[in-house]
Design a protein around this motif. Structure first.
Motif, PDB file in Angstrom:
ATOM      1  N   PHE A  25       0.815  -1.202   0.000  1.00  0.00           N
ATOM      2  CA  PHE A  25       0.000   0.000   0.000  1.00  0.00           C
ATOM      3  C   PHE A  25       0.855   1.262   0.000  1.00  0.00           C
ATOM      4  N   GLY A  27      -0.715   4.177  -0.918  1.00  0.00           N
ATOM      5  CA  GLY A  27      -1.688   5.238  -0.741  1.00  0.00           C
ATOM      6  C   GLY A  27      -2.058   5.907  -2.051  1.00  0.00           C
ATOM      7  N   SER A  31      -3.311   1.334  -5.355  1.00  0.00           N
ATOM      8  CA  SER A  31      -3.339   0.510  -4.140  1.00  0.00           C
ATOM      9  C   SER A  31      -4.545   0.862  -3.264  1.00  0.00           C
ATOM     10  N   THR A  32      -4.985   2.108  -3.289  1.00  0.00           N
ATOM     11  CA  THR A  32      -6.174   2.490  -2.515  1.00  0.00           C
ATOM     12  C   THR A  32      -7.424   1.869  -3.112  1.00  0.00           C
ATOM     13  N   SER A  36      -9.776  -0.816  -1.285  1.00  0.00           N
ATOM     14  CA  SER A  36     -11.202  -0.526  -1.165  1.00  0.00           C
ATOM     15  C   SER A  36     -12.057  -1.659  -1.723  1.00  0.00           C
ATOM     16  N   SER A  65      -0.012   7.356   2.175  1.00  0.00           N
ATOM     17  CA  SER A  65      -0.599   6.122   2.712  1.00  0.00           C
ATOM     18  C   SER A  65      -1.397   6.395   3.982  1.00  0.00           C
ATOM     19  N   SER A  68      -4.720   8.099   2.831  1.00  0.00           N
ATOM     20  CA  SER A  68      -5.612   7.130   2.174  1.00  0.00           C
ATOM     21  C   SER A  68      -6.127   6.097   3.164  1.00  0.00           C
ATOM     22  N   PHE A  69      -5.259   5.651   4.079  1.00  0.00           N
ATOM     23  CA  PHE A  69      -5.701   4.721   5.126  1.00  0.00           C
ATOM     24  C   PHE A  69      -6.832   5.332   5.939  1.00  0.00           C
ATOM     25  N   GLU A  71      -9.028   7.560   5.095  1.00  0.00           N
ATOM     26  CA  GLU A  71     -10.267   7.543   4.301  1.00  0.00           C
ATOM     27  C   GLU A  71     -10.881   6.148   4.291  1.00  0.00           C
ATOM     28  N   LEU A  72     -10.065   5.118   4.073  1.00  0.00           N
ATOM     29  CA  LEU A  72     -10.574   3.742   4.063  1.00  0.00           C
ATOM     30  C   LEU A  72     -11.116   3.350   5.436  1.00  0.00           C
TER      31      LEU A  72
END
Length: 108
Positions: A25, A27, A31-32, A36, A65, A68-69, A71-72
């Motif tokens: 990952f 980000g 990878s995001t 997801s 990363s 993005s983490f 957000e996930l």
């Protein structure tokens, strides 16, 4: 920034639940999106480790990363962010090139 300057090899964010699924990952969008898609298909009790390797504390991929983490994690809290800190000097590029395929360039 102090959090990322500790001298431990891995720092994990979130609930540190045991996972059977891992995603390399950065980000970035690819990878995001992959994380997801996996996140949306697994059961709520299945956890996903997002594995980020960083060579510098201020690396752009590290910040991307983390963002993005986050957000996930807000979408569904079944993800762990695992930051693996390595020194660039410790890498053996020749050994890595033997392990990857098709190994035409360092980007393979």
């Amino acid at each position: 920034m102090e959090l990322w300057t500790r001298s431990i090899p891995e720092i994990a964010f979130s609930k540190n639940q045991k996972s059977n699924i891992g995603v390399l990952f950065s980000g970035g969008i690819d990878s995001t999106l992959m994380a997801s898609l996996i996140q949306s298909t697994v059961d709520d009790d299945q956890w996903i480790d997002l594995l980020t390797i960083c060579f510098k504390d201020n690396a752009p991929d590290l910040f991307t990363s983390i963002i993005s983490f986050t957000e996930l994690y807000w979408i569904k809290d079944n993800v762990n962010l695992v930051i693996i800190k390595k020194n660039y000097e410790d890498l053996n590029e020749e050994e890595i090139m033997k392990l990857i395929y098709p190994s035409d360039t360092h980007m393979d």
